[in-house]
Scaffold this active site. Structure first.
Site, mmCIF file in Angstrom:
data_model
loop_
_atom_site.group_PDB
_atom_site.id
_atom_site.type_symbol
_atom_site.label_atom_id
_atom_site.label_comp_id
_atom_site.label_asym_id
_atom_site.label_seq_id
_atom_site.Cartn_x
_atom_site.Cartn_y
_atom_site.Cartn_z
ATOM 1 N N GLY A 1 -3.599 1.356 15.516
ATOM 2 C CA GLY A 1 -4.759 0.514 15.789
ATOM 3 C C GLY A 1 -4.407 -0.479 16.889
ATOM 4 O O GLY A 1 -3.267 -0.958 16.947
ATOM 5 N N GLU B 1 -9.255 1.206 15.626
ATOM 6 C CA GLU B 1 -8.385 2.347 15.348
ATOM 7 C C GLU B 1 -8.393 3.304 16.536
ATOM 8 O O GLU B 1 -9.401 3.446 17.220
ATOM 9 C CB GLU B 1 -8.847 3.072 14.076
ATOM 10 C CG GLU B 1 -8.635 2.269 12.804
ATOM 11 C CD GLU B 1 -7.189 1.844 12.625
ATOM 12 O OE1 GLU B 1 -6.319 2.708 12.488
ATOM 13 O OE2 GLU B 1 -6.912 0.617 12.649
ATOM 14 N N ASN C 1 -1.459 -2.873 15.955
ATOM 15 C CA ASN C 1 -1.442 -3.441 14.606
ATOM 16 C C ASN C 1 -0.345 -2.748 13.813
ATOM 17 O O ASN C 1 -0.357 -1.540 13.661
ATOM 18 C CB ASN C 1 -2.823 -3.177 13.958
ATOM 19 C CG ASN C 1 -2.835 -3.502 12.471
ATOM 20 O OD1 ASN C 1 -2.198 -4.459 12.031
ATOM 21 N ND2 ASN C 1 -3.561 -2.706 11.713
ATOM 22 N N LEU D 1 0.851 -1.197 0.000
ATOM 23 C CA LEU D 1 0.000 0.000 0.000
ATOM 24 C C LEU D 1 0.884 1.244 0.000
ATOM 25 O O LEU D 1 1.710 1.431 0.888
ATOM 26 C CB LEU D 1 -0.919 0.010 1.224
ATOM 27 C CG LEU D 1 -1.797 -1.229 1.411
ATOM 28 C CD1 LEU D 1 -2.763 -1.024 2.565
ATOM 29 C CD2 LEU D 1 -2.555 -1.586 0.133
ATOM 30 N N ALA D 2 0.703 2.069 -1.026
ATOM 31 C CA ALA D 2 1.589 3.226 -1.179
ATOM 32 C C ALA D 2 0.873 4.397 -1.837
ATOM 33 O O ALA D 2 1.491 5.194 -2.533
ATOM 34 C CB ALA D 2 2.803 2.828 -2.018
ATOM 35 N N GLN E 1 -5.279 3.655 -6.986
ATOM 36 C CA GLN E 1 -6.347 4.078 -6.076
ATOM 37 C C GLN E 1 -6.492 5.594 -6.274
ATOM 38 O O GLN E 1 -5.756 6.380 -5.687
ATOM 39 C CB GLN E 1 -5.984 3.755 -4.618
ATOM 40 C CG GLN E 1 -7.108 4.053 -3.651
ATOM 41 C CD GLN E 1 -6.664 4.065 -2.198
ATOM 42 O OE1 GLN E 1 -5.493 4.272 -1.890
ATOM 43 N NE2 GLN E 1 -7.613 3.839 -1.298
ATOM 44 N N TYR F 1 41.499 17.077 -23.530
ATOM 45 C CA TYR F 1 40.269 17.533 -24.166
ATOM 46 C C TYR F 1 40.557 18.732 -25.053
ATOM 47 O O TYR F 1 41.120 19.731 -24.600
ATOM 48 C CB TYR F 1 39.287 17.908 -23.058
ATOM 49 C CG TYR F 1 37.904 18.274 -23.501
ATOM 50 C CD1 TYR F 1 37.197 17.456 -24.393
ATOM 51 C CD2 TYR F 1 37.282 19.427 -23.024
ATOM 52 C CE1 TYR F 1 35.913 17.785 -24.790
ATOM 53 C CE2 TYR F 1 35.996 19.767 -23.414
ATOM 54 C CZ TYR F 1 35.315 18.947 -24.299
ATOM 55 O OH TYR F 1 34.043 19.274 -24.685
ATOM 56 N N THR G 1 -7.290 2.108 3.922
ATOM 57 C CA THR G 1 -6.449 0.952 3.597
ATOM 58 C C THR G 1 -7.240 -0.204 2.977
ATOM 59 O O THR G 1 -6.729 -0.915 2.112
ATOM 60 C CB THR G 1 -5.718 0.447 4.855
ATOM 61 O OG1 THR G 1 -6.657 0.319 5.921
ATOM 62 C CG2 THR G 1 -4.612 1.405 5.293
ATOM 63 N N ARG H 1 2.614 15.108 6.158
ATOM 64 C CA ARG H 1 3.538 15.647 7.165
ATOM 65 C C ARG H 1 4.974 15.766 6.679
ATOM 66 O O ARG H 1 5.813 16.388 7.325
ATOM 67 C CB ARG H 1 3.474 14.783 8.435
ATOM 68 C CG ARG H 1 2.283 15.139 9.307
ATOM 69 C CD ARG H 1 2.470 14.624 10.696
ATOM 70 N NE ARG H 1 2.075 13.243 10.826
ATOM 71 C CZ ARG H 1 2.519 12.438 11.794
ATOM 72 N NH1 ARG H 1 3.401 12.871 12.659
ATOM 73 N NH2 ARG H 1 2.080 11.191 11.866
HETATM 74 C C1 UD1 Z 1 -2.910 2.010 9.682
HETATM 75 C C2 UD1 Z 1 -3.813 0.969 10.356
HETATM 76 C C3 UD1 Z 1 -3.509 0.921 11.844
HETATM 77 C C4 UD1 Z 1 -2.054 0.602 12.070
HETATM 78 C C5 UD1 Z 1 -1.172 1.608 11.316
HETATM 79 C C6 UD1 Z 1 0.262 1.151 11.367
HETATM 80 C C7 UD1 Z 1 -5.910 0.890 9.145
HETATM 81 C C8 UD1 Z 1 -7.307 1.370 9.085
HETATM 82 N N1 UD1 Z 1 -5.178 1.326 10.136
HETATM 83 O O1 UD1 Z 1 -3.261 3.270 10.211
HETATM 84 O O2 UD1 Z 1 -4.303 -0.075 12.466
HETATM 85 O O3 UD1 Z 1 -1.748 0.643 13.434
HETATM 86 O O4 UD1 Z 1 -1.552 1.684 9.936
HETATM 87 O O5 UD1 Z 1 1.084 2.159 10.835
HETATM 88 O O6 UD1 Z 1 -5.511 0.115 8.321
HETATM 89 N N2 UD1 Z 1 -2.805 3.928 2.211
HETATM 90 C C9 UD1 Z 1 -3.264 3.837 0.915
HETATM 91 N N3 UD1 Z 1 -4.502 4.324 0.607
HETATM 92 C C10 UD1 Z 1 -5.314 4.874 1.525
HETATM 93 C C11 UD1 Z 1 -4.850 4.960 2.858
HETATM 94 C C12 UD1 Z 1 -3.594 4.483 3.160
HETATM 95 O O7 UD1 Z 1 -2.571 3.338 0.040
HETATM 96 O O8 UD1 Z 1 -6.416 5.280 1.172
HETATM 97 C C13 UD1 Z 1 -1.482 3.413 2.527
HETATM 98 C C14 UD1 Z 1 -0.530 4.503 2.960
HETATM 99 O O9 UD1 Z 1 0.199 5.012 1.868
HETATM 100 C C15 UD1 Z 1 0.374 3.776 3.938
HETATM 101 C C16 UD1 Z 1 -0.523 2.702 4.539
HETATM 102 O O10 UD1 Z 1 -1.595 2.541 3.618
HETATM 103 O O11 UD1 Z 1 1.451 3.148 3.284
HETATM 104 C C17 UD1 Z 1 -1.027 3.088 5.898
HETATM 105 O O12 UD1 Z 1 -1.789 4.258 5.822
HETATM 106 P P1 UD1 Z 1 -1.899 5.280 7.012
HETATM 107 O O13 UD1 Z 1 -2.787 6.383 6.610
HETATM 108 O O14 UD1 Z 1 -0.545 5.632 7.480
HETATM 109 O O15 UD1 Z 1 -2.635 4.371 8.090
HETATM 110 P P2 UD1 Z 1 -2.845 4.698 9.598
HETATM 111 O O16 UD1 Z 1 -4.008 5.586 9.740
HETATM 112 O O17 UD1 Z 1 -1.567 5.113 10.208
#
Ligand code: UD1
Ligand code: CA
Length: 485
Positions: free
Chosen positions: A152, A167, A182, A6-7, A83, A400, A89, A13
């Site tokens: 989470g 969460e 998590n 997931l990226a 996405q 050169y 996520t 920030r």
């Molecule tokens: C998420 C977890 C949380 C966990 C934490 C660990 C969920 C709902 N929550 O929270 O339980 O403790 O990570 O760091 O899963 N991303 C996408 N698309 C989106 C949202 C996020 O690709 O729509 C990717 C982000 O780029 C990132 C990862 O998913 O690589 C995590 O996203 P982030 O927003 O940091 O999740 P947290 O709210 O921190």
């Protein structure tokens, strides 16, 4: 096995024009660290490579992927899923769903969690059972943190069985007190995952589709939930801000420093070394403070590297001494050679054994044979230099002509006087001596003294004298009166 990274998130920030996953740690984008680990556990036999869910800065991330796969075909298997809007996520994973093989379990990684070890992930994958398809268990990588805020929380029942993940923003006070978090990294049975993802709702504090909600669904479906933890906390740490990135960089560099010391390398200060690539050292190599290593560098046994050297893509032989502030890039240095201080070896510098390259000497695309020296202020470019050659201070190969580069050949046992220009293409024969200040435009024959120099003459001559200086004869005059009446 399916691997989804997931990226798509923005990484607000970081306050950067660059997507967060392309920020670098140890000289490599965060995403590249994750991909390297993903590829290493997926194995070469796998039909498809990791799937990266892209969104924010998708074009940049895709361009990066295209570039790395050009450099390393292993990355060619990596594909992306878009996405377009970041709705959480769960929604992110949903975008990769059509690409997933339902017969294989799915490992979810985050593009901004760069340092999870292969060992930890293999352990997690094994925990999910290794049974094919929907029959595999759900394995969660969790961590106990003294400060779990922001993460989470893992909710367990009285027997300790996992019930779900809540969460932070949706958690009750009691749930917030839970220390087990998590990490986000998990292995899921793909067949069931399909069903679960489609059933996700966004009725929560953030209005997002949480991947974490599938855990409770799995419990309902009777899918076993298993958990394991990484050996070290840095493995599960994500990067959200530049200070977190800087902290993780130091942790990572200290790990590398410890590995080097375990392998028999002396570091003047393990907190002051940066390895941005691979550094392989023989035993009893010593490295002073502030050195930076980039790309693939190997250093053979007994070599000493002084402070503040930058060494990139180079091979350094045994027992070499590299003095402070030397810059070595794409070079080969033979054993027992002495380099620096303030030396610069550029790509194609190929030094045999016991070569001395001193201060402010630049060598580029040149072969220098054993026992030759250029100790002060020289430029040796596009040259072939024999053995036991002495290149005097201020010597320049004029390689050169403004359009083309030309070669200089200096045969064995040549002595080149100071401040000589060798206008290439030109050859200096074996055993020749070039007088200081020579501008060599034609080949110099072997064993002779060649010198091009205006003849020295001496004349009777009066050096001009400044007029005003003569006026200062009145030594007694007070200084304040100078220039006044
Ligand atoms: C998420 C977890 C949380 C966990 C934490 C660990 C969920 C709902 N929550 O929270 O339980 O403790 O990570 O760091 O899963 N991303 C996408 N698309 C989106 C949202 C996020 O690709 O729509 C990717 C982000 O780029 C990132 C990862 O998913 O690589 C995590 O996203 P982030 O927003 O940091 O999740 P947290 O709210 O921190
Ligand atoms: Ca996060």
């Amino acid at each position: 096995m399916n691997i989804v990274i997931l990226a798509a998130g923005q990484g607000k920030r970081m306050k950067s024009a660059l997507p967060k996953v392309l920020q670098t740690l140890a000289g490599k984008p965060l995403l590249q660290h994750v991909l390297n680990t993903a590829l290493s556990i997926q194995g070469k036999g796998s039909k498809q490579g990791p799937i990266v869910v892209v969104g924010h800065g998708a074009a940049d991330v895709k361009e990066f992927l295209a570039n790395v796969s050009k450099a390393d075909p292993a990355f060619g298997k990596v594909s992306t899923a878009l996405q377009a809007e970041q709705k959480g996520t769960g929604h992110a994973l949903l975008q990769a769903l059509p690409k997933l093989d339902p017969q294989e379990p799915t490992l979810v990684l985050y593009g901004d969690v760069p340092l999870t070890s292969k060992k930890t992930l293999s352990k997690l994958v094994k925990l999910a059972d290794g049974v094919r398809g929907k029959d595999c268990a759900l394995a969660l990588l969790t961590q106990n943190l003294t400060n779990p805020s922001g993460y989470g929380r893992i909710v367990r029942d009285a027997d300790g069985s996992v019930q779900g993940i809540v969460e932070e923003k949706d958690a009750s006070l009691t749930q917030k007190a839970i220390k087990e978090i998590n990490t986000g990294i998990m292995v899921l049975p793909t067949g069931s995952l399909k069903k679960w993802l489609k059933a996700l709702r966004s009725s929560n504090a953030q209005g997002e589709y949480y991947l974490t909600d599938v855990i409770a669904m799995a419990v309902k479906d009777g899918v076993p939930i298993r958990t394991t933890q990484a050996d070290d906390e840095f493995e599960i740490v994500g990067v959200n801000s530049r200070d977190q990135l800087a902290v993780l960089e130091r942790v990572h560099q200290l790990n590398i420093a410890n590995q080097l010391m375990d392998a028999g390398v002396s570091l003047a200060d393990p907190a002051r070394i940066d390895v941005r690539g691979s550094l392989e050292c023989g035993t009893d190599v010593s490295i002073d403070v502030g050195c930076v290593f980039e790309g693939a560098v190997t250093v053979a046994a007994g070599t000493k590297i002084g402070p503040y050297c930058v060494i990139r893509n180079s091979v350094i032989g045994k027992g070499v001494t590299i003095h402070a502030y030397s810059h070595i890039d794409g070079a080969k240095v033979g054993q027992q050679s002495i380099i620096g201080p303030y030396a610069r070896l550029r790509p194609g510098a190929d030094l045999a054994n016991d070569v001395h390259i001193g201060n402010f000497v630049e060598v580029k695309n040149s072969k220098i044979a054993a026992n030759s020296k250029a100790n002060h202020l020289a430029y040796v470019g596009d040259s072939i230099v024999g053995s036991r050659v002495n290149i005097g201070a201020g010597t320049i190969t004029c390689n050169y002509d403004g359009v083309n580069k030309h070669q200089t050949i200096i045969e064995d046992d040549v002595f080149i006087g100071s401040d000589t220009q060798l206008v290439a293409p030109v050859r200096v024969g074996r055993g020749a001596t070039l007088g200081a200040g020579t501008t060599l435009t034609k080949d110099a024959p072997p064993n002779q003294l060649t010198v091009s120099r205006a003849k020295q003459i001496s004349l009777q001559w009066q050096r001009p004298v400044k007029k005003e200086k003569k006026i200062t004869a009145k030594k007694s005059a007070p200084k304040s009166a100078k220039g006044k009446k």
